[in-house]
Write a protein that holds these residues in place. Structure first.
Motif, PDB file in Angstrom:
ATOM      1  N   LYS A  97     -43.357  19.799  42.366  1.00  0.00           N
ATOM      2  CA  LYS A  97     -44.051  20.359  43.542  1.00  0.00           C
ATOM      3  C   LYS A  97     -43.264  20.074  44.820  1.00  0.00           C
ATOM      4  CE  LYS A  97     -48.815  20.026  41.838  1.00  0.00           C
ATOM      5  NZ  LYS A  97     -49.027  21.442  41.548  1.00  0.00           N
TER       6      LYS A  97
ATOM      7  N   THR B 281     -50.820  23.842  36.765  1.00  0.00           N
ATOM      8  CA  THR B 281     -51.931  23.000  37.221  1.00  0.00           C
ATOM      9  C   THR B 281     -53.090  23.235  36.266  1.00  0.00           C
ATOM     10  OG1 THR B 281     -51.157  23.484  39.424  1.00  0.00           O
ATOM     11  CG2 THR B 281     -53.254  22.334  39.262  1.00  0.00           C
TER      12      THR B 281
ATOM     13  N   PRO C 241     -48.941  18.413  31.422  1.00  0.00           N
ATOM     14  CA  PRO C 241     -47.648  18.083  32.040  1.00  0.00           C
ATOM     15  C   PRO C 241     -47.615  16.722  32.734  1.00  0.00           C
ATOM     16  CG  PRO C 241     -48.213  20.351  32.472  1.00  0.00           C
ATOM     17  CD  PRO C 241     -49.385  19.774  31.759  1.00  0.00           C
ATOM     18  N   ARG C 242     -48.741  16.312  33.355  1.00  0.00           N
ATOM     19  CA  ARG C 242     -48.661  15.031  34.066  1.00  0.00           C
ATOM     20  C   ARG C 242     -48.738  13.835  33.114  1.00  0.00           C
ATOM     21  NH1 ARG C 242     -53.694  12.921  36.453  1.00  0.00           N
ATOM     22  NH2 ARG C 242     -55.473  13.906  35.432  1.00  0.00           N
TER      23      ARG C 242
ATOM     24  N   THR D 154     -44.997  24.761  38.398  1.00  0.00           N
ATOM     25  CA  THR D 154     -45.647  23.747  37.548  1.00  0.00           C
ATOM     26  C   THR D 154     -47.064  24.194  37.215  1.00  0.00           C
ATOM     27  OG1 THR D 154     -46.261  22.572  39.539  1.00  0.00           O
ATOM     28  CG2 THR D 154     -44.387  21.725  38.326  1.00  0.00           C
TER      29      THR D 154
ATOM     30  N   THR E 132     -41.090  15.328  37.119  1.00  0.00           N
ATOM     31  CA  THR E 132     -42.521  15.104  36.897  1.00  0.00           C
ATOM     32  C   THR E 132     -43.254  16.210  37.661  1.00  0.00           C
ATOM     33  OG1 THR E 132     -42.776  13.752  38.870  1.00  0.00           O
ATOM     34  CG2 THR E 132     -42.170  12.590  36.858  1.00  0.00           C
ATOM     35  N   VAL E 133     -44.555  16.304  37.429  1.00  0.00           N
ATOM     36  CA  VAL E 133     -45.328  17.352  38.107  1.00  0.00           C
ATOM     37  C   VAL E 133     -45.174  17.199  39.626  1.00  0.00           C
ATOM     38  CG1 VAL E 133     -47.675  18.198  38.524  1.00  0.00           C
ATOM     39  CG2 VAL E 133     -46.961  17.563  36.213  1.00  0.00           C
TER      40      VAL E 133
END
Lengths: 134, 577
Positions: free
Chosen positions: B285, B299, B508-509, B297, B280-281
């Motif tokens: 991170k 943003t 992405p999230r 990733t 996942t995002v």
């Protein structure tokens, strides 16, 4: 662009509403089916060839399927009904049964000359099981 | 076809194929099971079925929300386990002795099983699609994303295609052990025999008065009883048959549960091939921080996310109309097959209606193509020749056993879609590859829009057929097959490409949630299919098909009218991978 999107979205949604807002049919005993059978009875007087006979038998099969479904519905209500309601349902059924009997009599006489034709005979075979099929 | 794709695609392909095989095996007999075990009418069984499908397509939204926080691989694994438990629970009632008092309890078990199963599928289905999408976030693979989803989609259909054979095979085996034959209509007849029918019995008498040979349900049960050589009363026969049949259906559910284990083994056992993309995002991170590497990733600003979510929403609305039209296949098109298509074909035509001959013929054609392909090696040519000879031989051996006229069942038409998917996917993938090599491959939104127009074309075929029907008593089955063929091409332009589009455009999230949204749109499409289908008895046949043509054409026009919005969304995502 915005107008374009709005117009097309409105058309799609209105078509959707049009198809979605069809009201559910209410139960009215067997009256609708009796009427349809009387219409078929009348139509059977105009049979001129095999195609007409086949068409009529196909419609008859469909109507008898509807009759069967309604009867099963009526019986489900009958099992839960009080004594008085049962009597009402019985008399309603007897009346419809007599009318259906008359219509089937005329239809069977008018279809008789075509009963050995392949397609008509297939439809007759289907009719023989229509009351007990799913 | 698989050249240049990450190995993780194969893992997803087989995990998905196993799960879909399991799902469709269960689905193939579920309604029949409810009718046999509980004596439900089609309508009552339909309520359970509809509620279940609603859960199957809407719970992926919840599954997506969970996976976007918790991780895709982990959510998928639990999805498989939970769906497996659901299927195991479903097998229980069929194996216990049937009695009136247990019925309500059995129904509670069934509802519980369906809920658990829907929850498992909700955790699995959309998130596996999201994970495949993430494999292609790697710039090395990104250009092959659409193709990847075409291949992935083929796995679904292979599973779906094989499932009904496994389900009916299990049922036939259990019945056969007691000397019974598989007869679909018997549970219904047994249910009729179970209760008093004061009105139905009289109406059967009325029909018998005018049409000799009209049958009573006890006559029909007796006919089956003597055919299967069962001694005892009609009621004993009916009860023994239905309880054995329940065990047969439960065995099919057990096979479905076993297939989930295969899916689990594949997904967990080959984790190394997708592990790098399973982040996942937040996890990405944290990983970058932990390992001191660069955080790659993406943003996104709120504005960018909003733009993408709007693009997805617009596609979801349009795609619901595709599924509305497409899912007429199990509904009005099957009614059309039953009522307006000839019910008998010649022995030659029957080659294409009997899967025992149709599949060998397809295999033989495939063998022939590979035999004469310039790029085939000698080994490939020898294997292809063997496939050609075996396929032709099998088809011919069955063909010699056909009568001059053979009956065709309306349900058989539904088998054509998964077969066409498997056959056409390599061709469509090849076609897009060829266009890409020339720099002319259309964008995903353009493929989706084109798919809508192709769908409209499929229903134009039906509309012309409906006009033609005014001159004949029954249409050739090739009208319907032609429609299925065109609709399958449309599906391949639209469904896998749509999933690919969602994977590409979703912020992405929200990757999992967006795939859940896609399945939610499919659920709405299914709902609309039922609503539009109600017009079948109200309007003329050609008008019904015209409505579908108009709706899908408008949806296609809608997609092309917002093509810039959609292409901008995909371009901005391409820039970020």
């Amino acid at each position: 662009m915005k107008t374009h999107i709005t117009i097309i979205t409105s058309i799609l949604l209105s078509l959707l509403l049009f198809s979605g807002c069809q009201s559910e049919s209410t139960t009215d005993g067997l009256q609708e089916e009796v009427k349809e059978l009387q219409r078929l009875e009348e139509e059977s007087g105009n049979i001129e060839n095999n195609e007409d006979a086949f068409e009529l038998m196909r419609n008859l099969n469909q109507t008898m399927k509807d009759v069967r479904d309604k009867i099963l519905e009526m019986e489900a209500n009958y099992r839960k009904a009080s004594e008085n309601e049962r009597k009402e349902l019985e008399s309603e059924f007897e009346k419809a049964n007599a009318q259906i009997n008359e219509s089937l009599q005329v239809i069977s006489e008018n279809v008789e000359p075509y009963k050995d034709e392949e397609q008509v005979s297939q439809m007759l075979n289907k009719l023989q099981e229509v009351m007990i099929s799913k | 076809m698989l050249k240049g794709h990450p190995k993780g695609l194969l893992v997803a392909f087989f995990a998905n194929m196993g799960e879909r095989f399991s799902y469709y095996t269960m689905l193939a007999v579920f309604v029949l099971y409810l009718q046999a075990r509980f004596g439900f009418s089609a309508g009552e069984a339909g309520d359970y079925y509809g509620g279940f499908l609603f859960g199957i397509y809407f719970l992926p939204i919840l599954g997506g929300i969970i996976a976007d926080r918790w991780g895709y691989g982990r959510t998928i694994t639990w999805g498989i386990i939970i769906a497996f438990i659901g299927k195991v629970i479903l097998t229980i009632p069929g194996y216990v002795e049937q009695s009136y008092f247990a019925m309500k309890f059995e129904l509670i078990i069934i509802v519980l099983a369906l809920f658990v199963l829907s929850l498992g599928t909700g955790l699995f289905k959309g998130n596996l699609q999201a994970l495949v999408g993430k494999l292609y976030d790697d710039p090395k693979y990104a250009p092959k994303r659409d193709n990847a989803f075409n291949i992935f989609y083929m796995g679904i259909n292979i599973g779906a295609f094989l499932a009904p054979y496994a389900a009916t095979g299990a049922v036939k085996y259990i019945l056969g052990r007691k000397g019974f034959l598989y007869e679909n209509s018997l549970p219904h007849l047994a249910n009729l025999n179970d209760k008093a029918h004061p009105f139905l019995d009289k109406m059967i008498g009325t029909v018998q008065n005018h049409f000799s040979g009209a049958m009573h349900y006890t006559d029909k049960i007796q006919a089956f009883q003597s055919q299967m050589g069962f001694s005892g009363s009609v009621t004993e026969f009916a009860n023994t048959y239905t309880s054995t049949l329940s065990v047969g259906y439960s065995t099919a559910f057990a096979i479905a549960a076993a297939a989930m284990i295969i899916s689990l083994v594949v997904f967990v056992g080959f984790k190394k091939y997708y592990k790098h993309a399973d982040l996942t995002v937040k996890q990405a991170k944290e990983k970058a921080q932990r390992e001191g590497t660069e955080d790659t990733t993406v943003t996104m600003s709120k504005e960018e996310e909003k733009k993408r979510l709007v693009a997805l929403g617009l596609v979801f609305i349009t795609v619901a109309f595709f599924w509305m039209a497409f899912h007429q296949n199990g509904f009005t098109l099957t009614i059309f097959a039953r009522d307006f298509t000839v019910s008998q074909v010649s022995a030659f035509n029957n080659l294409f209606f009997d899967l025992r001959t149709f599949i060998p013929i397809l295999a033989a054609i495939g063998g022939l193509i590979f035999m004469f392909r310039k790029t085939s090696t000698l080994r490939t040519k020898i294997i292809s020749a063997a496939v050609f000879i075996a396929g032709s031989g099998i088809a011919y051996s069955f063909y010699t056993g056909f009568d001059s006229q053979m009956n065709i069942e309306p349900e058989i038409f539904q088998s054509f879609n998964p077969i066409f998917i498997v056959v056409l996917t390599p061709l469509i993938v090849g076609f897009f590859n060829w266009l890409r090599s020339k720099g002319k491959e259309p964008s995903s939104p353009r493929k989706i829009g084109t798919g809508m127009f192709i769908t409209a074309l499929g229903f134009v075929v039906m509309m012309v057929g409906a006009f033609h029907l005014q001159n004949v008593t029954g249409l050739s089955p090739y009208w319907l097959i032609g429609t299925y063929f065109v609709l399958t091409i449309a599906e391949l332009f639209l469904s896998p490409i749509g999933i690919s589009f969602v994977a590409k455009v979703a912020p992405p999230r929200f990757s999992g949630l967006a795939q859940g949204g896609w399945l939610g749109a499919t659920a709405i499409g299914n709902l609309l299919a039922g609503l539009v289908g109600k017009l079948w008895d109200i309007v003329e046949l050609w008008q019904f098909f015209l409505l579908l043509v108009v709706l899908t054409l408008l949806s296609g026009v809608f997609i092309f009218s917002i093509i810039r919005i959609l292409e901008n969304a995909t371009k901005s995502s391409d820039n970020q991978v």
